[in-house]
Design an enzyme around this catalytic site. Sequence first.
Site, PDB file in Angstrom:
ATOM      1  N   LEU A   1       0.825  -1.207   0.000  1.00 33.98           N
ATOM      2  CA  LEU A   1       0.000   0.000   0.000  1.00 33.98           C
ATOM      3  C   LEU A   1       0.855   1.250   0.000  1.00 33.98           C
ATOM      4  O   LEU A   1       0.439   2.304  -0.437  1.00 33.98           O
ATOM      5  CB  LEU A   1      -0.909   0.029   1.233  1.00 33.98           C
ATOM      6  CG  LEU A   1      -1.958  -1.077   1.333  1.00 33.98           C
ATOM      7  CD1 LEU A   1      -2.615  -1.066   2.690  1.00 33.98           C
ATOM      8  CD2 LEU A   1      -2.989  -0.920   0.239  1.00 33.98           C
TER       9      LEU A   1
ATOM     10  N   GLY B   1       6.211   3.828   4.655  1.00 34.84           N
ATOM     11  CA  GLY B   1       6.250   4.893   5.643  1.00 34.84           C
ATOM     12  C   GLY B   1       7.652   5.068   6.176  1.00 34.84           C
ATOM     13  O   GLY B   1       8.578   4.373   5.771  1.00 34.84           O
ATOM     14  N   GLY B   2       7.801   5.992   7.085  1.00 33.94           N
ATOM     15  CA  GLY B   2       9.097   6.228   7.674  1.00 33.94           C
ATOM     16  C   GLY B   2       9.599   5.023   8.443  1.00 33.94           C
ATOM     17  O   GLY B   2      10.788   4.875   8.684  1.00 33.94           O
TER      18      GLY B   2
ATOM     19  N   PRO C   1       7.579  -0.585   5.055  1.00 28.42           N
ATOM     20  CA  PRO C   1       6.476  -0.695   4.087  1.00 28.42           C
ATOM     21  C   PRO C   1       5.178  -1.201   4.721  1.00 28.42           C
ATOM     22  O   PRO C   1       5.205  -1.840   5.770  1.00 28.42           O
ATOM     23  CB  PRO C   1       7.002  -1.707   3.073  1.00 28.42           C
ATOM     24  CG  PRO C   1       7.986  -2.520   3.833  1.00 28.42           C
ATOM     25  CD  PRO C   1       8.581  -1.637   4.884  1.00 28.42           C
TER      26      PRO C   1
ATOM     27  N   ASP D   1      -0.197  16.081  15.107  1.00 28.32           N
ATOM     28  CA  ASP D   1      -0.280  16.223  13.646  1.00 28.32           C
ATOM     29  C   ASP D   1      -1.692  15.939  13.158  1.00 28.32           C
ATOM     30  O   ASP D   1      -1.899  15.172  12.224  1.00 28.32           O
ATOM     31  CB  ASP D   1       0.735  15.301  12.966  1.00 28.32           C
ATOM     32  CG  ASP D   1       0.972  15.707  11.512  1.00 28.32           C
ATOM     33  OD1 ASP D   1       0.649  16.859  11.150  1.00 28.32           O
ATOM     34  OD2 ASP D   1       1.478  14.872  10.747  1.00 28.32           O
TER      35      ASP D   1
END
Length: 811
Positions: A494, A497-498, A501, A613
Amino acid sequence: MKIVFIFFFYFCLLQSCTCDDTIMRTHSMRDGDVIFSEGKRFAFGFFSLGVSNLRYVGIWYAQISEQTVVWVANRDSPMNDTSGVIRFSSSGNLCIYASANRTEPLWSTNVSDSILEPTLVARLSPLGNLVLLDSVTGKGYWESFDHPTDSSLPFMRLGFTRKDGLDRVLTAWKSPGDPSSGAFTYRINRTGFPQLILYKGLTPWWRTGSWTGLGWSGVPGMSRRRGSSISRSSFVNNQDEVSLTNRVTDASVLTRMMVNETGNVQRLIWVATEKRWNVFWSVPKEECDNYAHCGLNGYCDPTSSASFKINASICGREKEGFVRLKRVKIPDTSVASVDMNLTLKECKQRCLGNCSCVAYASAYHEGVGGARGCLTWHGDMLDARIYMNSGQDFYIRADREEIERWNKDGLLRKRRVIIIVISLIAAVMLLAVISFCFVRKRRKSNRERRYSTTLAPGSPFRFEEDRGREWELPLFEPNTIVTATNNFAFRNKLGEGGFGPVYKGVLENGMEIAVKRLAKNSGQGMEEFKNEVKLISKLQHRNLVRMLGCCVESEEKMLIYEYLPNKSLDCFIFDEEQRSELNWPKRMEIICGIARGILYLHQDSRLRIIHRDLKASNILLDNEMIPKIADFGMARIFGGNQIRGSTNRVVGTYGYMSPEYAMEGHFSVKSDVYSFGVLILEIITGKKNSAFHKESLNLVGQIWDLWNKGEATKIVDKLMNQEIYDESEVMKCVHIGLLCVQENASDRPDMPSVVSMFGHKANDFPPPKHPAFTSGRKPHVKNDDSTSGAYLSGENSNSVNDITLTDVHGR
Ligand SMILES: *[C@@H]1O[C@H](CO)[C@@H](O)[C@H](O)[C@H]1NC(C)=O
Ligand SMILES: *[C@@H]1O[C@H](CO)[C@@H](O)[C@H](O)[C@H]1NC(C)=O
Ligand SMILES: *[C@@H]1O[C@H](CO)[C@@H](O)[C@H](O)[C@H]1NC(C)=O
Ligand SMILES: *[C@@H]1O[C@H](CO)[C@@H](O)[C@H](O)[C@H]1NC(C)=O
Ligand SMILES: *[C@@H]1O[C@H](CO)[C@@H](O)[C@H](O)[C@H]1NC(C)=O
Ligand SMILES: *[C@@H]1O[C@H](CO)[C@@H](O)[C@H](O)[C@H]1NC(C)=O
Ligand SMILES: *[C@@H]1O[C@H](CO)[C@@H](O)[C@H](O)[C@H]1NC(C)=O
Ligand SMILES: *[C@@H]1O[C@H](CO)[C@@H](O)[C@H](O)[C@H]1NC(C)=O
């Protein structure tokens, strides 16, 4: 006897002259005569525009008070006075003459062969088409639908015939009072693979893209748009012709498409109750729509642009392949090669086998067989763009390094399917142990603390009780996960990310999951990992994305989350089409859901979590449009009484960051309240509180401005159905939003107060003070870490215009 005679005479008159929908070959029309189509929807005759004395002949809507001309015969050769006449010439053409005794027509139907039949007539059809036909045999010779001016009526075709060279083109007027041919034309270009193009003079101005079978490649959501219930488009491309036809499903609806004088293609519908034309569709919409806005081989979206890398020397190299871009309006197809007989697979082979081929795409999507037809590009490409949720797949030739770089860059992240995962690991690393100890200590002393908020009757909030029992985190078997994700197949990926995966998976029982595979070098010990997972998994709330468990196998650590197929909130509120489906009750539900989620984070009995965030792209929506807060990658967990912290590494997203946090690094529950305020205002207006705004005021600034003028209702999303919302309730939410974004953190209400406000009348609220960041200038951020920003926080950062700074180190 006399009366009968008069009646008879009158009847004759009606039959024979210009009183119905027909002009006989032997008759003529003088200025002032009008014929009406059957049903009297359209009229044909002489008219003037505005204050001008020039006389034109044309077709207009007969029943509309507002003069709406849809066709003009002599647009480039008007008459100076009212002595004009319309009559047939001896060769059978319908002509306009400046006066009765002239023999040179100002305008003619120009049918080349002489028509001798005495039964030839001109008739205005109920659709608004003036047709030259033989009234006995029905044979047609000419029709105004083949010679449009600036408007296309339902059932009229746009496009060209392959045999006789007829080309039906819309040409805008020069100005609203002057129907002579203007600069803009809208036509199907037959070069390469046909596409509809709006030109200014000879220069392309905007492109629909090619027809994909479902709609135009460059017209977002066309096949699914709600307008399709009143209007259907169909496209024909065969040996005889290439044409587009718009139809109406309800014949009582008045609708048309036109090219206006300033170069916009509009589709309009007549709103009888308001006596006006409503524009329900208009292009080009944004700068990025303009033809070749991003230059040679460039592609863009509203906020950024990039280029395709074209490198001919990679041809034949080992492991050469293609990079797939999703949601693309494919480049200008007039320079593409077409083969409708190929499948997409064969298309790829063809492109690989030809060194000049730089990219390919399928030409047509319709049908069960899926994509078919092959478009290949062999040189520079123009006018591609990326959509949020439209467009098609596009494949660019690349070598292995390029493909790898591409994947690593996370460009694939801009995918349509939303990834639902919470990035939490590193964020809470240091605090995990402390918090865990704290939880234990606290559980002993204080088994349960209830929410202290008092709720007004009718408050839209429900609280979920903290169950207070020990929660065991399910451990998934590695095999289960390997099977579910097809051994981490690339196509199940999908995004990235940091922290590693993310893959989509399906469990044996059919349940869909998202699996986050943590990078091996995340630097976290096993014990810490387990503690932390336990901690986060305790955050169970209807409005938070749920963690289902984890999977540990020697070095491998994986987190399993629920999979949410829907998109994130930004895809809904910043997209015109999706937004028009979001009525007020739904938006209110979403606002309340987010508030409940934040309240839970801030007020949970054991932990106090500051998300840091909150933004539209971090709110995911499930099938029932229930909002779920995601991405705790930056969340800070505090002990129960600690309410603020400080950092010299600011992480977050401009536009949502409170001033004390953005500028000084102080964060607290009030910085989340600020972000929530921005979210409320965005949901109500459907606009983004962009941090970098061209105009002097950003969204918050505009609302503040209107609020002070007492005109805040103007900012409410026009696409929201007015009937089902109570304006005072919407204004109450605007008021709450403004209270949340006040400059001074201590003026902002805390979440319990915010929540209780939703159940109270706005009269009791304090007036909002000046909000922060109204100018939309980029705040001066104290951020000395030059490597921050290298990691993107959310895997679900499909909203590419968010600028997120993240610190994943050193916490
Ligand atoms: C209308 O007037 C203009 C200028 O006076 C003249 O050039 C033009 O030929 C006239 N048109 C007709 C149809 O008489
Ligand atoms: C044509 O008729 C107009 C008036 O209808 C008149 O002014 C003009 O002189 C006539 N011209 C000729 C050539 O007969
Ligand atoms: C009719 O044909 C003539 C000569 O071919 C041309 O000058 C004129 O513009 C044409 N008129 C229309 C309405 O197409
Ligand atoms: C169609 O596009 C090609 C290439 O852009 C251009 O050369 C040609 O003039 C266009 N044709 C028409 C009828 O506009
Ligand atoms: C043309 O359409 C655009 C978009 O609907 C509108 O903003 C503009 O005012 C229109 N121009 C004219 C001259 O009506
Ligand atoms: C093109 O590809 C070759 C081989 O991979 C590489 O050496 C060269 O630097 C590339 N050129 C550009 C402009 O990227
Ligand atoms: C595509 O297939 C049809 C029927 O099989 C054939 O008649 C046609 O020539 C083919 N077209 C091309 C471009 O190969
Ligand atoms: C590659 O494709 C171009 C454009 O379709 C064509 O002109 C050329 O002949 C092809 N080359 C080969 C080797 O097939």
